[in-house]
Design an enzyme around this catalytic site. Structure first.
Site, PDB file in Angstrom:
ATOM      1  N   THR A   1       0.893  -1.180  -0.037  1.00  0.00           N
ATOM      2  CA  THR A   1      -0.013  -0.075   0.041  1.00  0.00           C
ATOM      3  C   THR A   1       0.839   1.222  -0.220  1.00  0.00           C
ATOM      4  O   THR A   1       2.056   1.062   0.395  1.00  0.00           O
ATOM      5  CB  THR A   1      -1.089  -0.271   1.264  1.00  0.00           C
ATOM      6  OG1 THR A   1      -2.044  -1.135   0.934  1.00  0.00           O
ATOM      7  CG2 THR A   1      -1.380   1.316   1.779  1.00  0.00           C
TER       8      THR A   1
ATOM      9  N   GLY B   1      -0.434  -1.592   7.006  1.00  0.00           N
ATOM     10  CA  GLY B   1      -0.656  -2.824   7.613  1.00  0.00           C
ATOM     11  C   GLY B   1      -2.192  -3.270   7.461  1.00  0.00           C
ATOM     12  O   GLY B   1      -2.788  -2.837   6.706  1.00  0.00           O
TER      13      GLY B   1
ATOM     14  N   GLY C   1      -5.575  -3.402   8.016  1.00  0.00           N
ATOM     15  CA  GLY C   1      -6.516  -2.564   8.273  1.00  0.00           C
ATOM     16  C   GLY C   1      -7.543  -2.731   9.318  1.00  0.00           C
ATOM     17  O   GLY C   1      -7.820  -1.781  10.070  1.00  0.00           O
TER      18      GLY C   1
HETATM   19  N1  ASP Z   1      -3.909  -0.805   5.276  1.00  0.00           N
HETATM   20  C1  ASP Z   1      -4.376  -1.227   4.165  1.00  0.00           C
HETATM   21  C2  ASP Z   1      -5.673  -2.407   4.185  1.00  0.00           C
HETATM   22  O1  ASP Z   1      -5.953  -2.774   5.173  1.00  0.00           O
HETATM   23  C3  ASP Z   1      -3.398  -2.578   3.650  1.00  0.00           C
HETATM   24  C4  ASP Z   1      -1.859  -2.180   3.582  1.00  0.00           C
HETATM   25  O2  ASP Z   1      -1.579  -1.176   4.437  1.00  0.00           O
HETATM   26  O3  ASP Z   1      -1.077  -2.806   3.339  1.00  0.00           O
HETATM   27  O4  ASP Z   1      -6.597  -2.057   3.442  1.00  0.00           O
END
Ligand code: ASP
Length: 298
Positions: A163, A215, A217
């Protein structure tokens, strides 16, 4: 004020074959943000330019390269907030859009709302003739291969290492936090994570600073991580890094070892980059100094 740009390219485990592309992508984004600030752009324009460059880079799980949901569809989320008046804008569950951060910015700047989802968000984009929609704009071989492997029950079922997020501090001392994601591989259609949720995935405040999280979510949402991290850092700036590293570890432990990471910039330029995961790609452009980048931060 010395302009600064902080970038993250996601917390999790970054496959070795993507290390180079991740480092190149976050470094390029930091440079793009810096150039925008140097040419007189404000923090919002700089953060958006940085995120846009990563949405176009297939190595990341955002825009082109976003992961697929359980049905094989691509639904993206993005959020943005500016510090000076605490305005924010976000979009969730938008299908097949390559540049969702532009739509989040539109929500912030041209609507009275903070968050639009699904068809309503898509209709707003079309009314403003904004954005690149369509399967060909977002699908990549990497995302399809990962989806096929995950669907067959082999390999990691999640794709949380890529992300993207950016924070910019401009010459007037204004801050902006922005992030964009495809969410989680094999997510139930309609699932929205922390990335477009103000206070959880991102926050910007004139007194506290700006923060972008990455991370799992669901863990980040539960702990309102962005706002919480900013208040913790404000309470003890000299211990901010250690405290936020401990907070990421604590949240990760409470959520079965979930990857958790964040980048944070205080109004005086103090920065924190921490994560509880194998990797978090990051880059910093601080004033005129050469861009620095890495895949781990102590
Ligand atoms: N935080 C994002 C989600 O859960 C994913 C990520 O940060 O890699 O959608």
């Amino acid at each position: 004020m010395q302009p600064i740009v902080l970038i993250h390219g996601g917390a999790g485990t970054i496959a070795e074959e993507l290390h180079e592309a991740a480092l190149a992508g976050v470094s390029a984004a930091a440079e793009i943000g810096r150039r925008a600030l140097q040419s007189g752009a404000d923090a919002v324009t700089a953060a958006v330019a940085a995120v846009r460059s990563m949405e176009d880079e297939p190595a990341f799980n955002a825009g082109r390269g976003a992961c697929m949901n359980a049905d094989g569809d691509i639904e993206v989320d993005a959020g943005i907030m500016r510090s000076w008046d605490r305005r924010s804008g976000a979009v969730g569950g938008v299908r097949e859009l390559r540049d969702p951060i532009l739509l989040a910015r539109l929500v912030m700047e041209q609507t009275p709302h903070c968050l639009l989802v699904g068809q309503g968000a898509e209709a707003l984009a079309r009314r403003h003739q904004l954005g690149h929609f369509g399967r060909a704009e977002v699908e990549t071989t990497k995302a399809r291969e990962r989806w096929l492997v995950a669907r067959s029950g082999q390999g990691a079922r999640d794709n949380r290492a890529d992300t993207v997020g950016a924070i910019a501090l401009d010459h007037r001392g204004h801050l902006c936090a922005a992030g964009s994601t495809g969410g989680v591989l094999l997510k139930i259609p309609g699932r929205v994570g922390d990335t477009p949720i103000v206070g959880a995935g991102f926050y910007a405040d004139p007194d506290l600073g700006a923060c972008c999280c990455t991370g799992v979510g669901e863990a980040i949402l539960t702990h309102m991580l962005a706002y919480r991290a900013l208040t913790l850092a404000a309470a003890a700036p000299e211990a901010a890094s250690a405290r936020l590293r401990a907070l990421c570890a604590e949240i990760s432990a409470a959520h079965a070892g979930a990857a958790i990471g964040l980048i944070l910039l205080r109004p005086d330029g103090q920065r924190v980059l921490v994560h509880q995961s194998d990797h978090m790609s990051w880059a910093v452009a601080d004033g005129e100094q050469p861009v620095i980048a890495g895949l781990r931060r102590e």
